[in-house]
Design an enzyme around this catalytic site. Structure first.
Site, PDB file in Angstrom:
ATOM      1  N   ASN A   8       0.855  -1.198   0.000  1.00 54.13           N
ATOM      2  CA  ASN A   8       0.000   0.000   0.000  1.00 54.13           C
ATOM      3  C   ASN A   8       0.888   1.244   0.000  1.00 54.13           C
ATOM      4  OD1 ASN A   8       0.478   0.956   2.814  1.00 54.13           O
ATOM      5  ND2 ASN A   8      -0.383  -1.052   3.276  1.00 54.13           N
ATOM      6  N   ASP A  66      -2.151  -7.355   5.079  1.00 54.06           N
ATOM      7  CA  ASP A  66      -2.896  -8.358   5.847  1.00 54.06           C
ATOM      8  C   ASP A  66      -2.896  -9.719   5.171  1.00 54.06           C
ATOM      9  OD1 ASP A  66      -3.590  -6.603   7.846  1.00 54.06           O
ATOM     10  OD2 ASP A  66      -5.328  -5.849   6.751  1.00 54.06           O
ATOM     11  N   LYS A  97      10.245 -15.755 -11.728  1.00 49.34           N
ATOM     12  CA  LYS A  97       9.411 -14.657 -12.187  1.00 49.34           C
ATOM     13  C   LYS A  97       8.253 -15.203 -13.044  1.00 49.34           C
ATOM     14  CE  LYS A  97       9.798 -10.418 -14.801  1.00 49.34           C
ATOM     15  NZ  LYS A  97       9.908 -10.458 -16.226  1.00 49.34           N
ATOM     16  N   PHE A 106      -3.785   1.208  15.260  1.00 53.77           N
ATOM     17  CA  PHE A 106      -4.430   2.134  14.341  1.00 53.77           C
ATOM     18  C   PHE A 106      -5.505   1.361  13.577  1.00 53.77           C
ATOM     19  CE2 PHE A 106      -2.369   6.336  13.719  1.00 53.77           C
ATOM     20  CZ  PHE A 106      -1.492   6.272  14.784  1.00 53.77           C
ATOM     21  N   LYS A 166     -12.341  -3.402  16.506  1.00 50.21           N
ATOM     22  CA  LYS A 166     -10.928  -3.811  16.371  1.00 50.21           C
ATOM     23  C   LYS A 166     -10.228  -3.740  17.728  1.00 50.21           C
ATOM     24  CE  LYS A 166      -7.183  -3.049  13.074  1.00 50.21           C
ATOM     25  NZ  LYS A 166      -6.652  -2.228  11.991  1.00 50.21           N
ATOM     26  N   LYS A 180      -8.745  -7.285  19.049  1.00 53.28           N
ATOM     27  CA  LYS A 180      -7.272  -7.448  19.002  1.00 53.28           C
ATOM     28  C   LYS A 180      -6.612  -7.189  20.348  1.00 53.28           C
ATOM     29  CE  LYS A 180      -6.638  -6.425  14.135  1.00 53.28           C
ATOM     30  NZ  LYS A 180      -5.898  -7.535  13.554  1.00 53.28           N
TER      31      LYS A 180
END
Ligand SMILES: Cc1cc2nc3c(=O)[nH]c(=O)nc-3n(C[C@H](O)[C@H](O)[C@H](O)COP(=O)(O)O)c2cc1C
Length: 408
Positions: free
Chosen positions: A206, A280, A289, A323, A337, A341
């Site tokens: 990301n 995740d 490749k 976060f 969350k 968690k």
């Protein structure tokens, strides 16, 4: 701040124009002093234009002001960059034969000195002895950077990036007026993204820049904490000054790397802040490749190790902050969350926060919402987040523990 910048006759003197600009842009008042030899490398006009103030060069000027004393009184801090072997030698011997050396000797404010010279000059015993003398006397003398020098040699002696000089001076000044409320605390912070490799050259990642984590590192350092940062090498390249605030940096690439790194130091951690945007899902990367023939186009992604949940199982005394980056139902998803968690605190924000200099957020703890932070710079957000963390930390200690902490 009133910042007095002394420039001596080193090749890196031209870089000081940018430093002056940074401070002025940030609202600081800047005055400059050039030695006679520094004028070969940068002109007073350049510095006067950028600082919007006079550039001082003469010890005996036409005015009746005692400038070498007045300038020192005016300044909140002084920076000498680049500091030549010559100016360092003069200061360490008490020689005052020009304006800069005289101001330095008359000064009773923090003085940041950035030596910059050829490696042989730097490693000469005379220069080394002078530097250590100045450090013993309380001057803040910083090590030069390594790299290709103006003379073509490769080695130590470069002026550190002016961005780093800027960060050091601003942060050291801020640290001096910040409560060392996290002294004796160790803080572990993850920042930036991780990669899920598909084959040896391709990966999924990301766009997290790592800025939020880097600002959290800085803010924890301001409060006196010892900070370990876990991030990829691009975060350090993007924000090199983070090295200055980190006790240790552990470089990682994948989510599994993050897990290995953090679980190795978690026991000795007081506060864990998971600001990293970890992948995740991961794929068992192919050894070769993928060819263009279209035969291998399906990814078999599996959930990666859930770093936060795994660490929660090892939790003893640690305060654990996560976060939650959400696209919808931010508050509700973040609360879920927090519970699932085992977080003590969750900082909820939206996807707009990714790779952005600003963000908004909601800080939630086990009792509910603690604070809404409106769109602000990540430096400001880090301040708000650490302030809340600190309150929770001290709310949760018993009066006896508090007395012990205060006694430290
Ligand atoms: C092209 C050139 C580059 C120089 N660069 C440096 C330098 O980076 N660091 C240094 O200590 N001296 C350097 N010197 C030598 C200083 O200019 C010299 O020691 C001078 O006396 C310094 O004077 P000041 O400290 O009063 O400015 C350089 C000299 C020349 C000619």
């Amino acid at each position: 701040m009133n910042i007095l910048i002394g420039v001596s006759g080193g090749i890196a003197a031209y870089k000081i124009a940018d430093l002056v600009r940074m401070f002025v842009k940030d609202g600081h008042e800047v005055k400059t002093i050039l030695t006679e030899n520094a004028k070969y490398f940068i002109t007073p006009t350049t510095l006067e234009t950028l600082s919007k103030n006079k550039c001082y060069t003469e010890l005996f000027s036409s005015t009746r002001d005692v400038e070498h004393v007045e300038l020192g009184k005016w300044a909140d801090v002084m920076i000498v960059a680049p500091a030549t072997a010559n100016i360092i030698g003069k200061l360490s011997s008490g020689i005052c034969d020009d304006l800069l050396s005289t101001v330095m000797l008359a000064l009773d404010k923090p003085c940041y000195i950035f030596p910059s010279m050829n490696t042989n000059m730097l490693t000469h015993p005379a220069v080394q002895e002078n530097i250590s003398k100045l450090r013993d006397w309380g001057y803040l003398v910083y090590d030069p950077a390594e790299g290709e020098l103006a003379c073509g040699d490769i080695g130590k002696g470069k002026l550190p990036d002016v961005e780093l000089i800027y960060q050091i001076v601003i942060s050291e000044n801020e640290r001096a007026i910040t409560d060392s409320s996290l002294a004796n605390k160790t803080v572990l912070i993850t920042a930036g993204s991780t990669r899920a490799y598909i084959d040896p050259v391709r990966y999924i990642e990301n766009g997290s820049s790592g800025l939020m984590g880097v600002e959290l590192v800085r803010n924890a350092w301001l409060r006196g904490a010892k900070v370990t940062l876990v991030c990829n090498k691009e975060v350090v390249e993007r924000f090199p000054w983070v090295k200055y605030y980190s006790e240790m940096i552990m470089l990682v690439e994948t989510t599994e790397d993050v897990y290995k790194a953090v679980s190795g130091v978690f026991d000795g951690t007081d506060i864990y802040i998971s600001a990293g945007a970890l992948c995740d899902f991961s794929n068992q990367p192919l050894k070769e490749k993928i060819k263009k023939d279209g035969k291998n186009t399906v990814l078999n992604m599996k959930p990666s190790v859930d770093v936060f949940s795994e660490l929660s199982k090892q939790k003893k005394h640690q305060l654990m902050v996560g976060f939650a980056l959400e696209t919808n139902d931010i508050e509700r998803n973040a609360k879920d969350k927090l519970v699932s968690k085992g977080m003590d605190v969750v900082v909820a924000n939206s996807v707009d926060a990714i790779d952005s200099k600003t963000s908004n957020a909601i800080i939630i703890d086990k009792k509910g919402i603690r604070k809404y932070i409106k769109e602000s710079e990540k430096r400001v957000m880090a301040e708000e987040i650490l302030r809340e963390i600190e309150k929770i930390l001290f709310e949760s200690v018993t009066p006896v523990e508090k007395t012990n902490q205060e006694a430290h």
